[in-house]
Design a protein around this motif. Structure first.
Motif, PDB file in Angstrom:
ATOM      1  N   GLY A  96      36.596  59.566  50.546  1.00 19.07           N
ATOM      2  CA  GLY A  96      35.851  60.531  50.785  1.00 19.07           C
ATOM      3  C   GLY A  96      34.392  60.717  50.061  1.00 19.07           C
ATOM      4  N   LEU A  97      34.878  60.373  48.560  1.00 14.02           N
ATOM      5  CA  LEU A  97      33.737  60.436  47.580  1.00 14.02           C
ATOM      6  C   LEU A  97      33.569  58.984  46.845  1.00 14.02           C
ATOM      7  N   VAL A  98      32.559  58.494  46.959  1.00 16.26           N
ATOM      8  CA  VAL A  98      32.265  57.076  46.477  1.00 16.26           C
ATOM      9  C   VAL A  98      31.300  57.066  45.277  1.00 16.26           C
ATOM     10  N   ILE A  99      31.292  56.010  44.533  1.00 16.07           N
ATOM     11  CA  ILE A  99      30.570  55.867  43.344  1.00 16.07           C
ATOM     12  C   ILE A  99      28.884  56.041  43.593  1.00 16.07           C
ATOM     13  N   GLY A 100      28.170  56.861  43.087  1.00 18.15           N
ATOM     14  CA  GLY A 100      26.893  57.269  43.390  1.00 18.15           C
ATOM     15  C   GLY A 100      26.649  58.599  44.146  1.00 18.15           C
ATOM     16  N   ASP A 101      27.778  59.128  44.780  1.00 15.76           N
ATOM     17  CA  ASP A 101      27.477  60.365  45.268  1.00 15.76           C
ATOM     18  C   ASP A 101      27.012  61.476  44.475  1.00 15.76           C
ATOM     19  N   PRO A 124      48.521  56.184  60.022  1.00 17.45           N
ATOM     20  CA  PRO A 124      47.647  55.017  59.867  1.00 17.45           C
ATOM     21  C   PRO A 124      46.537  54.952  60.546  1.00 17.45           C
ATOM     22  N   LEU A 125      45.347  54.785  60.002  1.00 21.49           N
ATOM     23  CA  LEU A 125      44.186  54.507  60.865  1.00 21.49           C
ATOM     24  C   LEU A 125      43.712  52.851  61.083  1.00 21.49           C
ATOM     25  N   ALA A 126      42.988  52.495  60.102  1.00 18.50           N
ATOM     26  CA  ALA A 126      42.675  51.147  60.259  1.00 18.50           C
ATOM     27  C   ALA A 126      42.607  50.558  58.972  1.00 18.50           C
ATOM     28  N   VAL A 127      42.758  49.084  58.935  1.00 19.77           N
ATOM     29  CA  VAL A 127      42.408  48.195  57.738  1.00 19.77           C
ATOM     30  C   VAL A 127      41.081  47.926  57.498  1.00 19.77           C
ATOM     31  N   VAL A 128      40.363  48.443  56.257  1.00 20.11           N
ATOM     32  CA  VAL A 128      39.037  48.155  55.932  1.00 20.11           C
ATOM     33  C   VAL A 128      38.831  47.816  54.666  1.00 20.11           C
ATOM     34  N   GLY A 129      37.379  47.322  54.254  1.00 21.28           N
ATOM     35  CA  GLY A 129      37.320  46.849  53.217  1.00 21.28           C
ATOM     36  C   GLY A 129      37.140  48.103  52.354  1.00 21.28           C
ATOM     37  N   ASP A 130      37.494  48.165  51.108  1.00 20.74           N
ATOM     38  CA  ASP A 130      37.195  49.116  49.950  1.00 20.74           C
ATOM     39  C   ASP A 130      35.745  49.246  49.947  1.00 20.74           C
ATOM     40  N   HIS A 131      35.351  50.608  49.904  1.00 20.27           N
ATOM     41  CA  HIS A 131      33.864  50.959  49.870  1.00 20.27           C
ATOM     42  C   HIS A 131      33.142  50.292  48.731  1.00 20.27           C
ATOM     43  N   ASP A 132      33.809  50.396  47.864  1.00 15.87           N
ATOM     44  CA  ASP A 132      32.973  49.913  46.419  1.00 15.87           C
ATOM     45  C   ASP A 132      33.461  48.375  46.064  1.00 15.87           C
ATOM     46  N   MET A 133      34.387  48.109  46.662  1.00 16.24           N
ATOM     47  CA  MET A 133      34.882  46.639  46.382  1.00 16.24           C
ATOM     48  C   MET A 133      35.124  46.045  48.008  1.00 16.24           C
ATOM     49  N   PRO A 134      34.377  45.545  48.801  1.00 15.10           N
ATOM     50  CA  PRO A 134      34.571  45.164  50.137  1.00 15.10           C
ATOM     51  C   PRO A 134      35.782  44.022  50.307  1.00 15.10           C
ATOM     52  N   SER A 135      35.678  43.245  49.173  1.00 15.12           N
ATOM     53  CA  SER A 135      36.857  42.339  49.300  1.00 15.12           C
ATOM     54  C   SER A 135      38.188  42.580  49.192  1.00 15.12           C
TER      55      SER A 135
END
Length: 262
Positions: A61-66, A146-157
């Motif tokens: 919902g909130l990410v670094i830089g918001d 459960p929705l989906a497996v994704v990459g972490d917004h600030d750490m995509p790996s």
């Protein structure tokens, strides 16, 4: 022959020295700046204040830089609402209780000079426990989808599972689940005292919150430590951008402008 009297030359008006003009201009400009600063401080103290999100604990919902606008009058005012957290008595002026699911900015109990942001999970009188990453309140789990497996917004790996949590009143938000057996996935039962709240980050396996004691995370949050309610993401910059780095001003995160905080 009669001569008309000569006209008397006009008296000379002493000119204002240039230095005095400069001083007057500086004083007037200083007054305008002081009034502007006072108005801005008053507005931020009473109504709304902007904050920049410095960590990943409230993803997605909130990410670094918001750049988030926080409502000061959502819960009334306390010393935490004022600049520098002055040593005033406890309590809130025109205080209103936070609701379960609200995202709030607060002063960390162990270091009030730090402002953190988390979600209200437990209200005064609640019994809160986390088992297997599932939150229960007063013996009832918060339903998870459960929705989906994704990459972490600030750490995509880093791969995480997006999970929607929904309260009985329909208020819903999305969390990150980094897997099973991680620190904070299993806790004792926390009994929330009067005048305090149990806080959690949406990035459940990357958040120091009320699951940890105040010396490590948040502990139980006193109501008077709340600064305000996070209402709106007005803009967002990629990590590394800064006010004093003009070459980074256009490093924006598209799609994150004017988003309501849910």
């Amino acid at each position: 022959m009669t001569h008309a009297p000569e006209a008397t030359p006009p008296a000379e008006t002493p000119s204002t020295p240039p230095f005095r003009n400069l001083v007057q201009e500086v004083v007037e400009n200083a007054k305008v700046i002081a009034i502007g600063l006072l108005a801005a401080i008053t507005f931020q103290t009473v109504a709304f204040q902007p904050f920049t999100i410095p960590s990943s604990s409230m993803e997605p919902g909130l990410v670094i830089g918001d750049y988030v606008v926080v409502s000061k009058f959502a819960y009334g005012w306390s010393r935490a609402s004022l600049p520098f957290n002055p040593p005033l008595p406890d309590g809130r002026l025109f205080g209103r209780a936070a609701a379960r699911g609200d995202v709030v900015v607060f002063r960390r109990p162990s270091d009030p000079q730090q402002t953190w942001v988390k979600r209200v999970i437990g209200l005064p009188g609640d019994h809160v426990q986390v088992l297997g990453g599932v939150v229960s309140i007063n013996g009832r789990v918060i339903p998870r989808t459960p929705l989906a497996v994704v990459g972490d917004h600030d750490m995509p790996s880093r791969r995480v599972l997006e999970v929607r949590e929904t309260l009985a009143d329909g208020h819903a938000w999305v969390t990150y689940d980094g897997g099973s057996g991680l620190p904070g996935d299993d806790t004792d039962v926390f009994v929330v005292p009067a005048g305090q709240y149990f806080m959690m980050g949406d990035n459940r396996d990357n958040s120091l919150d009320s699951r940890w004691p105040a010396s490590v995370g948040v502990g139980l949050l006193p109501a008077e430590n709340i600064v305000g309610k996070a209402e709106l993401v007005v803009a967002s910059w990629k990590p590394g951008a800064g006010l004093f780095k003009p070459w980074t001003w256009l490093n924006l995160q598209p799609g994150r402008f004017f988003r309501s905080v849910r």
